[in-house]
Enzyme design. Structure first.
Site, mmCIF file in Angstrom:
data_model
loop_
_atom_site.group_PDB
_atom_site.id
_atom_site.type_symbol
_atom_site.label_atom_id
_atom_site.label_comp_id
_atom_site.label_asym_id
_atom_site.label_seq_id
_atom_site.Cartn_x
_atom_site.Cartn_y
_atom_site.Cartn_z
ATOM 1 N N LYS A 76 0.846 -1.199 0.000
ATOM 2 C CA LYS A 76 0.000 0.000 0.000
ATOM 3 C C LYS A 76 0.884 1.252 0.000
ATOM 4 O O LYS A 76 1.905 1.286 0.694
ATOM 5 C CB LYS A 76 -0.885 -0.029 1.256
ATOM 6 N N SER A 151 -9.608 1.552 3.354
ATOM 7 C CA SER A 151 -8.819 2.313 2.417
ATOM 8 C C SER A 151 -7.804 1.497 1.623
ATOM 9 O O SER A 151 -7.314 1.956 0.596
ATOM 10 C CB SER A 151 -8.096 3.413 3.186
ATOM 11 N N SER A 175 -9.444 -0.856 7.598
ATOM 12 C CA SER A 175 -8.996 -0.731 6.213
ATOM 13 C C SER A 175 -8.351 -1.950 5.604
ATOM 14 O O SER A 175 -8.075 -1.961 4.401
ATOM 15 C CB SER A 175 -8.024 0.432 6.076
HETATM 16 N N1 GLN Z 1 -12.792 3.551 6.851
HETATM 17 C C1 GLN Z 1 -12.124 3.971 8.051
HETATM 18 C C2 GLN Z 1 -11.772 5.429 7.987
HETATM 19 O O1 GLN Z 1 -12.000 6.003 6.961
HETATM 20 C C3 GLN Z 1 -10.921 3.127 8.296
HETATM 21 C C4 GLN Z 1 -9.720 3.618 7.613
HETATM 22 C C5 GLN Z 1 -8.504 2.837 7.942
HETATM 23 O O2 GLN Z 1 -8.577 1.822 8.611
HETATM 24 N N2 GLN Z 1 -7.378 3.360 7.487
HETATM 25 O O3 GLN Z 1 -11.279 5.990 8.929
#
Ligand code: GLN
Length: 475
Positions: A76, A151, A175
């Site tokens: 990532k 994400s 995420s």
């Molecule tokens: N969807 C969650 C957020 O937007 C989790 C994001 C993540 O785990 N980086 O904060």
């Protein structure tokens, strides 16, 4: 070339001379080319991966190759990989190159994993759909009109579509687990502090964890074993010994005591197929001799607000470093120092990231600090204590990973709050710092993947992975 489903199978064929790292890399490069439309990779390191494969093939012949020889991975775009671009999928890091390897990357390279590319993701890891990226959306390979989750959507799709064997993502509130569920693969976040965060771009430091995507548990286990452990560059990392996950996990766990939270099944917005799927799984577990009990957890309603208050607060502080002076992009429109800061941030950051910086700045402001930030810290502690109490009485907490399956691209454009609901079930483990995994568990009536989430107590990754191995056999 045949498609390999695990490192064990690759290693066997490498040993018997039936394949080579060079062949594997060529195979993945072809796959990356033929799945370009999914937009899972921001950059591919073809020449470098080919050269590295030749080197590792020589090491294999000499008998001194590392434990991950034959594993091709993608990363990532939030983890430092020396002399490679790093952007957190944001325009504000335009042109920035990492000057060192994050600890997890260094450990992968030391064991001869081959890094073949950098994954697309939501900007600064903020999002649940991979639609917030300066490099465009990522498409779900199961249905290209749908999101892969976020994400770490690019990392999930890279594994889903066979562009690599394993990928690394980051999981702050889900995420890794949420995109794994949307893409029908395994996604795990270990206990907070198990893997060093050195070289991981910070979103919300007290939540951030590097996580792992793969198609099976044994690949997750070996990767976790390699990248975990103490590190002089991260003062929050745990010094607890790292077990030999890949050897210690089994497939036939003891009879377990499992809790599921009643409120999760009554949640508004829980898709019916997912609910049914969950109930079927519970029956199977019971008929296999496990104890499965419904428990109350009245704090469920507080989880998302607590998560979004604390993470935006931490983000507003962490992201203040992107000011046009030290990294990447600087606005051309700079009549004064203040204008330079303002314009750089206004032009370089995306809408969602700006929304969160503003929310976070608000909850940290002098007059609201006690009402929001301080209170949320206390609620976080209550959630952790209540979750730990449950895990003292039960081996695992089981719940659907997500309330819905992969949604349509653009479906939540007009309503960020509806998007935040996608994290309903994943934030508990993040608030509590506990290890959690999403394992594929069948499909909904549209044929879209469904994920089941298992949460275990601190540092119980061996138990969690063994149980997940068994869950995978239930289909
Ligand atoms: N969807 C969650 C957020 O937007 C989790 C994001 C993540 O785990 N980086 O904060």
């Amino acid at each position: 070339m045949k498609e390999y489903s695990s490192l064990n199978l690759i290693r066997e064929d490498l040993k018997n001379g039936l394949t080579s790292c060079s062949e594997l890399v060529n195979h993945y490069l072809e796959k990356i080319e033929s799945t370009k439309h999914l937009n899972a990779l921001i950059e591919t390191y073809a020449d470098e991966a080919i050269a590295k494969a030749q080197l590792i093939d020589r090491k294999l012949t000499q008998g001194n190759a590392g434990r991950l020889a034959g594993m091709v991975v993608t990363i990532k775009d939030v983890i430092c990989h020396k002399d490679h671009k790093l952007s957190a999928a944001s325009s504000i890091l335009e042109g920035f190159e990492a000057q060192f390897n994050g600890t997890a990357i260094q450990k992968l390279l030391d064991e001869d994993a081959i890094i073949i590319g950098r994954n697309n993701c939501d900007e600064f890891a903020m999002g649940s759909s991979n639609e917030n990226s300066a490099f465009g959306k990522v498409l779900n390979a199961a249905d290209t009109t749908r999101v892969p989750g976020g994400s770490s959507g690019g990392s999930a799709v890279a594994v889903q579509a066979g562009m690599c064997l394993v990928s690394l993502g980051s999981d702050t509130g889900g995420s890794v687990r949420q995109p794994a569920a949307f893409c029908g693969i395994v996604g795990m976040k270990p206990t907070y502090s198990r893997i060093s965060r050195h070289g991981l771009i910070a979103y919300a430091s007290s939540f951030d964890c590097i996580g792992i995507f793969a198609k099976n548990i044994s690949d997750v286990a070996i990767t976790l074993e390699v990248i975990s452990g103490k590190d002089e560059y991260d003062s929050t990392v745990s010094t607890t010994d790292v077990p030999n996950y890949s050897h210690e996990i089994g497939t036939h766990p003891k009879k377990r005591k499992i809790a599921y939270i009643k409120e999760t099944l009554n949640a508004q917005g829980l898709n019916n197929d997912i609910k049914q799927n969950f109930n079927t799984l519970i029956s199977k577990l019971k008929s296999d001799g496990h104890t499965v009990e419904a428990v109350d957890f009245p704090l469920l309603d507080y989880m998302l607000p607590t998560y979004y208050i604390l993470t935006t607060a931490e983000a507003s502080s962490n992201l203040s470093r992107f000011d046009g002076v030290r990294y990447g992009y600087r606005s051309k429109n700079t009549t004064s120092l203040e204008a330079m800061y303002k314009n750089t941030r206004s032009e370089g950051l995306g809408v969602e990231v700006k929304r969160r910086i503003m929310l976070g700045t608000f909850v940290l402001s002098a007059s609201y600090y006690d009402a929001y930030y301080n209170k949320a810290q206390k609620v976080r502690r209550l959630i952790r204590d209540a979750t730990k109490e449950l895990l003292a009485a039960y081996d695992f907490i089981l719940m659907p990973t997500t309330p819905t399956t992969a949604f349509k691209i653009g479906e939540h454009d007009a309503d960020p709050l509806a998007m935040y609901l996608a994290d309903l079930y994943t934030v508990q483990a993040s608030l509590a710092g506990l290890p959690a995994i999403s394992v594929p568990s069948g499909h909904d009536n549209l044929g879209l993947p469904v994920g089941i989430q298992v949460i275990a107590d601190d540092f119980e990754e061996v138990k969690l992975l063994s149980f997940s191995n068994y869950l995978m056999t239930l289909g």
